[in-house]
Scaffold this motif. Structure first.
Motif, PDB file in Angstrom:
ATOM      1  N   ILE A 194      -4.777  -0.119 -10.215  1.00  0.00           N
ATOM      2  CA  ILE A 194      -4.075  -0.958  -9.247  1.00  0.00           C
ATOM      3  C   ILE A 194      -5.048  -1.822  -8.455  1.00  0.00           C
ATOM      4  O   ILE A 194      -4.825  -3.011  -8.236  1.00  0.00           O
ATOM      5  CB  ILE A 194      -3.245  -0.088  -8.277  1.00  0.00           C
ATOM      6  N   ASP A 195      -6.159  -1.216  -8.040  1.00  0.00           N
ATOM      7  CA  ASP A 195      -7.063  -1.857  -7.090  1.00  0.00           C
ATOM      8  C   ASP A 195      -8.047  -2.817  -7.741  1.00  0.00           C
ATOM      9  O   ASP A 195      -8.422  -3.815  -7.146  1.00  0.00           O
ATOM     10  CB  ASP A 195      -7.836  -0.781  -6.311  1.00  0.00           C
ATOM     11  N   ARG A 196      -8.464  -2.525  -8.989  1.00  0.00           N
ATOM     12  CA  ARG A 196      -9.528  -3.319  -9.607  1.00  0.00           C
ATOM     13  C   ARG A 196      -8.968  -4.398 -10.531  1.00  0.00           C
ATOM     14  O   ARG A 196      -8.013  -4.169 -11.272  1.00  0.00           O
ATOM     15  CB  ARG A 196     -10.467  -2.414 -10.407  1.00  0.00           C
ATOM     16  N   ASP A 234      -5.239  11.705 -12.661  1.00  0.00           N
ATOM     17  CA  ASP A 234      -4.339  10.597 -12.976  1.00  0.00           C
ATOM     18  C   ASP A 234      -4.128   9.696 -11.765  1.00  0.00           C
ATOM     19  O   ASP A 234      -3.975   8.481 -11.895  1.00  0.00           O
ATOM     20  CB  ASP A 234      -2.997  11.132 -13.476  1.00  0.00           C
ATOM     21  N   LYS A 235      -4.106  10.292 -10.567  1.00  0.00           N
ATOM     22  CA  LYS A 235      -3.977   9.494  -9.344  1.00  0.00           C
ATOM     23  C   LYS A 235      -5.196   8.584  -9.171  1.00  0.00           C
ATOM     24  O   LYS A 235      -5.056   7.399  -8.863  1.00  0.00           O
ATOM     25  CB  LYS A 235      -3.844  10.422  -8.132  1.00  0.00           C
ATOM     26  N   HIS A 236      -6.384   9.133  -9.398  1.00  0.00           N
ATOM     27  CA  HIS A 236      -7.611   8.337  -9.301  1.00  0.00           C
ATOM     28  C   HIS A 236      -7.579   7.182 -10.302  1.00  0.00           C
ATOM     29  O   HIS A 236      -7.901   6.036  -9.956  1.00  0.00           O
ATOM     30  CB  HIS A 236      -8.828   9.230  -9.560  1.00  0.00           C
ATOM     31  N   LEU A 237      -7.194   7.467 -11.536  1.00  0.00           N
ATOM     32  CA  LEU A 237      -7.142   6.435 -12.567  1.00  0.00           C
ATOM     33  C   LEU A 237      -6.114   5.364 -12.226  1.00  0.00           C
ATOM     34  O   LEU A 237      -6.365   4.169 -12.402  1.00  0.00           O
ATOM     35  CB  LEU A 237      -6.820   7.066 -13.919  1.00  0.00           C
ATOM     36  N   PHE A 290     -10.855  -4.330 -16.252  1.00  0.00           N
ATOM     37  CA  PHE A 290      -9.573  -4.125 -15.585  1.00  0.00           C
ATOM     38  C   PHE A 290      -8.783  -5.427 -15.460  1.00  0.00           C
ATOM     39  O   PHE A 290      -7.687  -5.432 -14.907  1.00  0.00           O
ATOM     40  CB  PHE A 290      -9.796  -3.514 -14.201  1.00  0.00           C
ATOM     41  N   ASP A 291      -9.338  -6.528 -15.973  1.00  0.00           N
ATOM     42  CA  ASP A 291      -8.646  -7.810 -15.897  1.00  0.00           C
ATOM     43  C   ASP A 291      -7.354  -7.762 -16.705  1.00  0.00           C
ATOM     44  O   ASP A 291      -7.267  -7.105 -17.741  1.00  0.00           O
ATOM     45  CB  ASP A 291      -9.545  -8.930 -16.437  1.00  0.00           C
ATOM     46  N   ILE A 292      -6.343  -8.482 -16.246  1.00  0.00           N
ATOM     47  CA  ILE A 292      -5.015  -8.452 -16.857  1.00  0.00           C
ATOM     48  C   ILE A 292      -5.026  -8.984 -18.283  1.00  0.00           C
ATOM     49  O   ILE A 292      -4.121  -8.694 -19.081  1.00  0.00           O
ATOM     50  CB  ILE A 292      -4.007  -9.252 -15.986  1.00  0.00           C
ATOM     51  N   ARG A 330       0.837  -1.202   0.000  1.00  0.00           N
ATOM     52  CA  ARG A 330       0.000   0.000   0.000  1.00  0.00           C
ATOM     53  C   ARG A 330       0.873   1.254   0.000  1.00  0.00           C
ATOM     54  O   ARG A 330       0.588   2.222  -0.718  1.00  0.00           O
ATOM     55  CB  ARG A 330      -0.920  -0.005   1.224  1.00  0.00           C
ATOM     56  N   MET A 331       1.939   1.255   0.801  1.00  0.00           N
ATOM     57  CA  MET A 331       2.835   2.403   0.849  1.00  0.00           C
ATOM     58  C   MET A 331       3.484   2.628  -0.518  1.00  0.00           C
ATOM     59  O   MET A 331       3.610   3.761  -0.996  1.00  0.00           O
ATOM     60  CB  MET A 331       3.918   2.172   1.907  1.00  0.00           C
ATOM     61  N   GLU A 332       3.885   1.526  -1.169  1.00  0.00           N
ATOM     62  CA  GLU A 332       4.504   1.627  -2.484  1.00  0.00           C
ATOM     63  C   GLU A 332       3.533   2.229  -3.497  1.00  0.00           C
ATOM     64  O   GLU A 332       3.917   3.083  -4.304  1.00  0.00           O
ATOM     65  CB  GLU A 332       4.954   0.237  -2.947  1.00  0.00           C
TER      66      GLU A 332
END
Length: 261
Positions: free
Chosen positions: A50-52, A42-45, A57-59, A28-30
């Motif tokens: 990262i989270d979804r 851009d932070k929200h995106l 959002f699947d790889i 989380r810190m990273e």
């Protein structure tokens, strides 16, 4: 002494949990440090990405999109797109349309779900010549006009009115690249309809689903005066998605694996 031994044993047993917790905190810190210099949008995106891991959002999607972009560039080259009018249907997060807009094409992306449209508009807000709109593609969308090229990728099997939809597409362009999930059949009349999952953001907004045979689609295109070029090639394969499979002609609708372009 006994108390110290018992406590030491407890500490040893809790070590995996503590290490796991520490790893989660470090991850989380990273992530926070990684996105800290970005703008609020851009932070929200970035945090969404990262989270979804669900749906779009699947790889699997980045590899699928990359292979399709490579195929399109091998077909047309980089210079062809400059100044061309391109329509991307069922565009999702509009990554493919945005790519060709950056090459100089005038791109319109139509997507069924407003949530996805909003995300795509934020993500590609700095890309020139890119128009992203919410549109129910099971209705008449011919008012968007005519285009040099329609990109019809990963959409057809989420529709319930295939014939009517394709008739609209064929009336809007002389050239279309299509990719879809199909059923394993050589019958040009074969199409299987069933209920989709309208709660999943990359599927039909009406809960429709189908699996046409590849020859069903070719028949409709031929009747509309189009010539077909098949791209059942291994360079499009990406993980679970396979294009260079051999027909068994058993009518198998598969899952999302049997694909043709």
């Amino acid at each position: 002494m006994l108390k110290k031994i018992v406590q030491a044993m407890k500490d040893i047993r809790s070590l995996p949990w503590r290490m796991d917790k520490m790893e989660r905190h470090l991850e989380r810190m990273e992530q926070i440090v990684m996105v800290a210099p970005l703008s609020p949008i851009d932070k929200h995106l970035a945090l969404q990405t990262i989270d979804r891991t669900d749906a779009l959002f699947d790889i699997s999607y980045p590899v699928w999109r990359t292979n399709l972009i490579n195929k399109l560039m091998s077909l047309y080259g980089l210079d062809w797109f400059k100044g061309k009018k391109v329509l991307e249907l069922g565009a999702g997060l509009c990554e493919i349309g945005a790519f060709f807009a950056e090459l100089g094409a005038d791109v319109t992306c139509l997507e069924g779900r407003q949530e996805t449209v909003d995300m795509a508009r934020l993500k590609h807000r700095k890309v020139p010549n890119l128009r992203i709109e919410q549109c129910d593609l099971e209705t008449d969308f011919s008012h968007y006009g005519t285009f040099d090229l329609i990109l019809h990728l990963g959409l057809l099997y989420h529709l319930g009115n295939v014939d009517e939809h394709l008739a609209i597409c064929f009336g809007m362009t002389d050239e279309m690249v299509m990719e879809t999930v199909v059923c394993d059949s050589l019958d040009p009349q074969k199409i299987v309809y069933f209920e989709g999952r309208k709660d999943v953001i990359e599927e039909s907004i009406h809960g429709a689903a189908c699996r046409p045979s590849p020859f069903y689609v070719e028949r409709l295109a031929s009747e509309a005066g189009f010539e077909m070029e098949r791209m059942f090639t291994a360079d499009l394969n990406s993980g679970y998605f396979v294009y260079d499979w051999d027909h068994k002609d058993d009518g198998n609708p598969g899952d999302f694996d049997l694909r043709r372009a």
